[in-house]
Design an enzyme around this catalytic site. Structure first.
Site, PDB file in Angstrom:
ATOM      1  N   ASP A 169      39.916  -4.724  18.073  1.00 36.80           N
ATOM      2  CA  ASP A 169      40.064  -6.070  17.525  1.00 36.80           C
ATOM      3  C   ASP A 169      39.627  -6.131  16.059  1.00 36.80           C
ATOM      4  OD1 ASP A 169      40.469  -8.966  17.843  1.00 36.80           O
ATOM      5  OD2 ASP A 169      38.297  -9.096  17.572  1.00 36.80           O
ATOM      6  N   GLU A 175      44.715  -3.724  15.873  1.00 36.10           N
ATOM      7  CA  GLU A 175      45.061  -5.133  15.693  1.00 36.10           C
ATOM      8  C   GLU A 175      44.694  -5.521  14.277  1.00 36.10           C
ATOM      9  OE1 GLU A 175      44.632  -9.501  15.605  1.00 36.10           O
ATOM     10  OE2 GLU A 175      42.905  -8.181  15.572  1.00 36.10           O
TER      11      GLU A 175
HETATM   12  C1  OTU Z   1      41.507 -11.393  16.452  1.00 31.01           C
HETATM   13  O1  OTU Z   1      42.393 -12.042  15.537  1.00 31.01           O
HETATM   14  C2  OTU Z   1      41.791 -11.934  17.836  1.00 31.01           C
HETATM   15  O2  OTU Z   1      43.100 -11.639  18.223  1.00 31.01           O
HETATM   16  C3  OTU Z   1      41.515 -13.410  17.843  1.00 31.01           C
HETATM   17  O3  OTU Z   1      41.875 -14.018  19.061  1.00 31.01           O
HETATM   18  C4  OTU Z   1      40.059 -13.591  17.538  1.00 31.01           C
HETATM   19  O4  OTU Z   1      39.822 -14.964  17.348  1.00 31.01           O
HETATM   20  C5  OTU Z   1      39.601 -12.841  16.284  1.00 31.01           C
HETATM   21  O5  OTU Z   1      40.137 -11.536  16.175  1.00 31.01           O
HETATM   22  C6  OTU Z   1      38.110 -12.680  16.274  1.00 31.01           C
HETATM   23  O6  OTU Z   1      37.678 -11.815  17.291  1.00 31.01           O
HETATM   24  O7  OTU Z   1      42.393 -13.800  12.522  1.00 31.01           O
HETATM   25  O8  OTU Z   1      43.987 -15.406  13.869  1.00 31.01           O
HETATM   26  O9  OTU Z   1      43.669  -8.997  10.687  1.00 31.01           O
HETATM   27  O10 OTU Z   1      43.772 -11.496  11.622  1.00 31.01           O
HETATM   28  O11 OTU Z   1      41.672  -9.930  13.941  1.00 31.01           O
HETATM   29  C7  OTU Z   1      43.629 -14.207  14.455  1.00 31.01           C
HETATM   30  C8  OTU Z   1      43.050  -9.253  11.855  1.00 31.01           C
HETATM   31  C9  OTU Z   1      42.709 -13.404  13.598  1.00 31.01           C
HETATM   32  C10 OTU Z   1      42.778 -10.729  12.099  1.00 31.01           C
HETATM   33  C11 OTU Z   1      42.592 -10.874  13.547  1.00 31.01           C
HETATM   34  C12 OTU Z   1      42.145 -12.130  14.141  1.00 31.01           C
END
Ligand code: OTU
Length: 650
Positions: A295, A337
């Site tokens: 993540d 991700e």
């Molecule tokens: C991720 O997303 C997860 O998919 C989210 O559900 C979480 O809220 C977040 O991490 C924190 O754990 O900004 O709008 O470049 O863009 O990690 C989603 C990566 C997010 C980020 C992404 C993030």
């Protein structure tokens, strides 16, 4: 010769010194066998030099580098020896078939345990449904212990070793992994490694002033350093708190929180943190996890004066984690991700870093193309940005649990006379249903008045027009929306790599606005596209139609080896609304033709000549033989053709 001058020498000496020490330790393990030791030793020997080099790059200057390295290897040995027999077998199998995720047989799905099945027990009962759909890879959204009130959909983890009691237990999760494996389904889980919840034991100890755990996070007495960092940081969740730091009232200190205030960023400059997180990862590996979704990868390394995103050491750290897996739990692979600029997204994909990665560019451009009916950007992206290093694959998706961010590169858009900022504004207006003629019903997420930035939320069906069409009882639009849903899914199923379906989209589920009544969710519009499937009746009407056609598309993919691998060649068709590409393996060729417009399109046969040279094709949707002459495409039609061979029986 000193260690510093010659890292290879340092690595060799360290390895020689470590081996007898580790051997001595592991012989004391109850699970010790000579055979197992030989396997571990062989893998360590193969990968030690790399692991050493990577960790040296990050921690080499620290006085306790060797201590932490030794601790890490011992810990890895421990998890290897404790690894259940079946998983050790799985390791050996996957070592001989490392690219399983590129196979046409693979179809992924993702869900929240509670929203899909109530709890883990319910999930066992849903396995037949997954099988019916053809699923072979299941990503369960974070299901760990997390704060009760707000937990960012589970992305604020309070313990990586405990399942959220409302969902079940670790024992059930282990059992589920086994049951899935038995049915040919791989299990993907998140490693939320950028941060923990503020209720995690580490955070609690840090709060109490425990020095070791304070050093796990970025905690400051005043605003001096936070202010310096913030000069160059982007705001990620500006709705929730400005900047990147949160004030701890009781301690009167500031803690780094890139996302929500209750998600504390971990400090990977501390080798103790690397080791601790590597241990949580191996714990999850031994539960039976096949794929770790890493993540928020861009954020794990911070450096003053930079954006603290996508820094070189973030890559070094992920590669080090990956090497840990190659030694202790080789069946485990990483999915990256990173929802950032396409160059940065790609920079994480490598067989030694993240073997697979979300493909946010293709996802965003699918929606862009539906809105504009112009294939210029998506075609360009497939030509220039699609190829990946060998052995890697994209995870292609239509949407996920998060918002849709318009992460195409401005410089790409510019080449077509499109201004990135204005175009994003148009897309946001279109998908929130405000642009004249828009078919979509979506909501915005994290609108930032300072930058004009926003992202979009909505289920696939609602964004594709089904919700609005049903409200207006407009049959033509209902039909169009269904075709849009199938068009997007048909493309992710044939593009190459792992297709990933957000469960519920196969049934055309609509937006669920009930989150607005829940105080823990009302501030986060992403909940609109996370509808519960628990009380769902068997689909009927349009929904049954979508389900059946979706199953048919999946079936086609799974039946056709030509959709394996990642080879893709874009066809240069002279029609601005039609996307076409060729997928090939050694002995077969598939031609995918997609009409992104609500008007029929006509392509003259000459367009295909260079490629097809009189080849006979089979239309995979109706099993009829066709010769590629002039092609007439219906509105939103997706045509799937494959070169005929001797096994075809008409
Ligand atoms: C991720 O997303 C997860 O998919 C989210 O559900 C979480 O809220 C977040 O991490 C924190 O754990 O900004 O709008 O470049 O863009 O990690 C989603 C990566 C997010 C980020 C992404 C993030």
């Amino acid at each position: 010769m000193s260690f510093q001058q010659d890292p290879a020498y340092a690595s060799e000496i360290t390895y020689q010194r470590l081996i007898p020490l580790i051997q001595q330790e592991v012989t004391l393990f109850e699970s010790f066998t000579e055979e197992k030791w030989q396997i571990f030793k062989h893998r360590l020997e193969t990968h030690f030099d790399r692991l050493f080099g990577l960790l040296m790059e990050v921690y080499g200057e620290q006085f306790d580098f060797y201590y932490h390295l030794e601790q890490l290897i011992l810990m890895m040995a421990n998890y290897f020896f404790e690894r259940p027999k079946k998983l050790v077998k799985r390791d050996l199998k996957r070592e001989t078939d490392p690219y399983w995720y590129q196979d046409h047989n693979q179809v992924g799905a993702v869900c929240y345990v509670d929203l899909f099945a109530g709890n883990l027990k319910g999930l066992f009962e849903k396995i037949p449904y997954l099988k019916e759909l053809g699923i072979t890879y299941l990503h369960l959204m974070p299901l760990f212990k997390c704060p009760e009130a707000e937990s960012d959909g589970g992305y604020a983890v309070s313990s990586f070793r405990e399942v959220n009691p409302s969902l079940g237990s670790m024992k059930q999760l282990r059992k589920l992994a086994k049951a899935l494996h038995k049915e040919g389904i791989s299990l993907a889980l998140d490693l939320v490694f950028n941060h923990t919840s503020d209720e995690h034991e580490w955070a609690q100890l840090a709060r109490e002033g425990n020095q070791r755990y304070e050093n796990f996070y970025f905690i400051y007495d005043d605003r001096e350093i936070p202010d310096q960092y913030e000069r160059t940081l982007r705001e990620i969740f500006p709705d929730e708190h400005p900047g990147a730091f949160t004030f701890l009232e009781e301690q009167e200190k500031w803690v780094w929180t890139t996302f929500h205030s209750y998600q504390w960023d971990l400090n990977y400059a501390n080798p103790d943190v690397f080791n601790a997180m590597a241990e949580e990862m191996l714990f999850l590996a031994n539960v039976g996890t096949d794929v770790i979704r890493l993540d928020a990868v861009p954020f794990i390394w911070k450096q003053m004066g930079t954006s603290c995103e996508n820094l070189p050491k973030a890559h070094t750290l992920i590669q080090a984690f990956n090497t840990v897996c190659r030694i202790a739990t080789p069946a485990l692979i990483f999915k990256s991700e990173a929802i950032v600029h396409p160059d940065d997204v790609k920079s994480y994909v490598d067989s030694q870093e993240c073997q697979i990665s979300y493909n946010p560019l293709f996802m965003a451009l699918l929606w862009n193309t539906l809105a504009t009916r112009e294939v210029n950007l998506i075609k360009d992206a497939l030509i220039h940005r699609h190829p990946l290093p060998e052995g890697c694959a994209w995870v292609n998706y239509v949407r996920c649990h998060d918002d849709i961010g318009w992460t195409f590169a401005d410089e790409d858009a510019n080449r077509y006379g499109i201004n990135g900022f204005d175009h994003r504004r148009f897309l946001n207006e279109f998908y929130r249903g405000r642009f004249p003629g828009s078919f979509a019903l979506g909501l915005t997420f994290q609108e930032n008045p300072k930058t004009g930035d926003a992202r979009i939320c909505g289920t696939c069906a609602s964004l594709a027009g089904l919700e609005k069409a049903l409200d207006e009882q407009n049959q033509t639009e209902i039909d169009f929306s269904i075709q849009r849903i199938l068009l997007l899914h048909g493309l992710i199923l044939t593009l190459g790599g792992m297709p990933l379906i957000y469960l519920g989209d196969e049934l055309g589920l609509l937006n669920d606005y009930s989150y607005k009544e829940d105080p823990g969710k009302v501030h986060d519009s992403r909940w609109v596209h996370r509808p519960s499937m628990v009380a769902l009746q068997a689909p009927n009407g349009e929904f049954a139609d979508i389900f059946n056609k979706m199953k048919r598309l999946i079936h086609i993919r799974k039946n056709e080896p030509v959709f394996s691998g990642t080879d893709l060649q874009v066809m240069n068709i002279n029609n601005p609304h039609v996307l076409s590409f060729i997928r090939s393996t050694n002995d077969q060729q598939a031609l995918v033709i997609a009409n992104f417009s609500e008007h029929p399109q006509f392509i003259i046969g000459d367009e295909f000549q260079s490629i097809t040279k009189g080849t006979l094709y089979k239309n995979l949707q109706n099993n009829k033989e066709i010769m590629l002459e002039d092609v007439q495409l219906k509105p939103y039609q997706l045509l799937l053709l494959r070169s005929v061979d001797e096994t075809d029986d008409f």
